[in-house]
Write a protein that holds these residues in place. Sequence first.
Motif, mmCIF file in Angstrom:
data_model
loop_
_atom_site.group_PDB
_atom_site.id
_atom_site.type_symbol
_atom_site.label_atom_id
_atom_site.label_comp_id
_atom_site.label_asym_id
_atom_site.label_seq_id
_atom_site.Cartn_x
_atom_site.Cartn_y
_atom_site.Cartn_z
ATOM 1 N N VAL A 275 0.860 -1.180 0.000
ATOM 2 C CA VAL A 275 0.000 0.000 0.000
ATOM 3 C C VAL A 275 0.904 1.241 0.000
ATOM 4 C CG1 VAL A 275 -1.716 1.302 1.308
ATOM 5 C CG2 VAL A 275 -1.893 -1.184 1.150
ATOM 6 N N ALA A 276 0.777 2.046 -1.045
ATOM 7 C CA ALA A 276 1.721 3.155 -1.245
ATOM 8 C C ALA A 276 1.715 4.112 -0.062
ATOM 9 C CB ALA A 276 1.367 3.901 -2.528
ATOM 10 N N GLU A 277 0.532 4.335 0.496
ATOM 11 C CA GLU A 277 0.426 5.308 1.587
ATOM 12 C C GLU A 277 1.112 4.815 2.867
ATOM 13 O OE1 GLU A 277 -1.826 4.656 -0.601
ATOM 14 O OE2 GLU A 277 -2.546 6.562 -1.389
ATOM 15 N N SER A 278 1.473 3.518 2.936
ATOM 16 C CA SER A 278 2.137 3.004 4.137
ATOM 17 C C SER A 278 3.655 3.122 4.038
ATOM 18 C CB SER A 278 1.755 1.535 4.361
ATOM 19 O OG SER A 278 2.391 0.713 3.394
ATOM 20 N N VAL A 279 4.132 3.629 2.911
ATOM 21 C CA VAL A 279 5.582 3.730 2.717
ATOM 22 C C VAL A 279 6.000 5.195 2.788
ATOM 23 C CG1 VAL A 279 7.502 3.303 1.128
ATOM 24 C CG2 VAL A 279 5.600 1.676 1.271
ATOM 25 N N HIS A 280 7.002 5.451 3.602
ATOM 26 C CA HIS A 280 7.550 6.806 3.648
ATOM 27 C C HIS A 280 8.664 6.892 2.603
ATOM 28 C CE1 HIS A 280 9.327 10.512 4.984
ATOM 29 N NE2 HIS A 280 8.347 10.679 5.841
ATOM 30 N N PRO A 281 8.552 7.842 1.676
ATOM 31 C CA PRO A 281 9.517 7.836 0.567
ATOM 32 C C PRO A 281 10.950 8.153 0.996
ATOM 33 C CG PRO A 281 8.060 9.746 0.426
ATOM 34 C CD PRO A 281 7.538 8.895 1.537
ATOM 35 N N HIS A 282 11.123 8.794 2.164
ATOM 36 C CA HIS A 282 12.485 9.161 2.546
ATOM 37 C C HIS A 282 12.923 8.535 3.867
ATOM 38 C CE1 HIS A 282 12.161 11.842 -0.798
ATOM 39 N NE2 HIS A 282 11.128 12.455 -0.257
ATOM 40 N N GLY A 283 11.967 8.164 4.725
ATOM 41 C CA GLY A 283 12.322 7.556 6.007
ATOM 42 C C GLY A 283 12.624 6.079 5.847
ATOM 43 N N ASP A 284 12.594 5.365 6.975
ATOM 44 C CA ASP A 284 12.831 3.921 6.929
ATOM 45 C C ASP A 284 11.678 3.230 6.228
ATOM 46 O OD1 ASP A 284 15.222 4.001 8.219
ATOM 47 O OD2 ASP A 284 14.358 3.745 10.218
ATOM 48 N N LEU A 285 11.999 2.208 5.468
ATOM 49 C CA LEU A 285 10.956 1.390 4.868
ATOM 50 C C LEU A 285 10.337 0.526 5.955
ATOM 51 C CD1 LEU A 285 12.679 0.228 1.558
ATOM 52 C CD2 LEU A 285 10.785 1.836 1.794
ATOM 53 N N PRO A 286 9.077 0.093 5.767
ATOM 54 C CA PRO A 286 8.480 -0.809 6.758
ATOM 55 C C PRO A 286 9.370 -2.044 6.955
ATOM 56 C CG PRO A 286 6.829 -0.071 5.183
ATOM 57 C CD PRO A 286 8.151 0.439 4.692
ATOM 58 N N ASP A 287 9.442 -2.489 8.210
ATOM 59 C CA ASP A 287 10.281 -3.616 8.581
ATOM 60 C C ASP A 287 9.953 -4.837 7.708
ATOM 61 O OD1 ASP A 287 12.308 -4.485 10.077
ATOM 62 O OD2 ASP A 287 11.164 -4.895 11.897
ATOM 63 N N GLY A 288 10.939 -5.380 7.047
ATOM 64 C CA GLY A 288 10.713 -6.573 6.232
ATOM 65 C C GLY A 288 10.782 -6.280 4.740
#
Lengths: 283, 299
Positions: A41-54
């Motif tokens: 889900v694109a909205e769950s990804v921060h384009p510059h911060g840490d990616l979701p774990d995994g």
Amino acid sequence: MPPGARPGGAAPRPYGVGLGWRPEIAGFVAGLPGLRFAEVVAESVHPHGDLPDGLPALLDRGVAVVPHGVRLSLGGAEPVDPARVAHLAAVARRLTAPLVSEHIAFVRAAGIEAGHLLPIPRSREAIDAVVANVARTTAELPVPLALEPIASLFDWPDDELSEADFLTEILDRTGALLLLDVANVYANSRNRGEDPLDLLDKLPLDRVAYVHVAGGAEHQGLYHDTHTDAVPPEVLALVTELCARHRPPALMLERDGDYPPAAELTAELDAIAAAAGYPAITA
Amino acid sequence: MQDTWGIPGPTFIVGYVIALIAVAVLAAAHRKVLFRGDKNARVDDLGPQQVAYLNGGDRLAVYSSIGGLRAAGALGTSGSALVQTGPVPAGVTPLDSAIHHAASGRIRTRDLIGEQWVRSALDDLRGGLERRGLAVSSEALKQARLWALAAGALALIGILRLIDGARNNKPVGFLFVAVVVVVFLTWRLARTRRIATGAATSRMRELRERHGYLSPAQSPSYATYGAAGAALGVALFGAAALYELDPAFAAEAEIQRAAAHGFAGGSSGSSSSCGSSSSCGSGSSCGGGGGCGGGGCGG
């Protein structure tokens, strides 16, 4: 260019079966040996911060991760929010995604958030609005955009076009790809009392970038595309029918909650692979 | 006016602070050696309950077992007592069997650790981990606590000097501060607690990263990960994972959410030892007051 296609005309290698990456089942996804394609889900990804774990581990493995937007509101009467488009583009770059996807739907109007994907009327006017919004979006995107029609529990009274004509015209005028949700096709046709194969026969199947397969349940006489139930055999049969006409390069299980035991998810992925004639990714 | 005990105040305070620092540094160094564990020890083959013990002691080991049994449908609650809701699953650990058996007699979670079979299963579990250099032995703990004697003696000397110095109408402000620091150090050293060795603690960090998908922050689907996933989630990330797995059950079973907070758990003991050595910092500030003309000095 469909996903998997390489510049230079080499034969594209299809991605096969994938699934929607969700944090709740990240450990299950990480353990799928044959996985080459997933959606986030694109909205769950921060384009510059840490990616979701995994997610970083999946990308390191070379799994293609496609950002799937749900909040852009391409079907809205007003222009898409440039900030949301910029976010989608940044996420695509961050994930080095082969394409991104969004819905042909609206989620807000006049500043009021619906909190749901709402269907737009199949009218010439609505097509103009969608085409303009898709153009605004693709102008900023580094990769192709795939459009997903949604399941609707009702039809607008001012519908002028059939669903197939409506979608074909949008795809033709925007040059976008199609993200076909066979569970939606099944739900819509069942709720309208139509034959889902009629729609499949009329859609430009060579434009399908990938396919969503999901479960649903009947509730008060209507079939709901819940994404929280098992995939019914009728939807798997539709996958087989689709692949007999034109096999898309990727199909994925879309599960958004009420996650079953790993063995059941494995069985669903295997069933989709069998229905599509792709190799199983679970072993 | 005569110097108290024949030692001038500035000389005494400097010597006292040096002794304080020496005790703190030596105690910290000795603990480091005592609690180092086996550098080559592996944790990959540990079961969830062993990991839980290393992470949060007896209580978290019990919680991890409860999590696994609950996910397997073998355990429920009636009132605030644990009860059996199904047969004991195949291939379980002695701790699982003991807890499942204890639940046949309706037992409260907090009474489990004292229950005979559970106690003996926990002792076996700890013994195995001690032999592998993963858990700190009670012998090593005893040795580490011996340093409290040295610090205590120093505190006693300081207090006596404080009394005599005050009687002598000497300034005792700096000494008072130093004595407070020494008393605190004594107290920390005497209640030294440590479950996992240094080797185990760093291995556990790797395990937690590898199994990050079980972190409560991910809202993991325990239905998907199964009983083993539930047990490992509790083991690595603490009782909060049990609330994530089954909030109603966890509340009824009176699982203490803060009991083992995953990340703190085993390492809290070691960090407190650093705390005591860093208290030398305050000691050295006393030393800085060496030129004690009119101010308070070492009695």
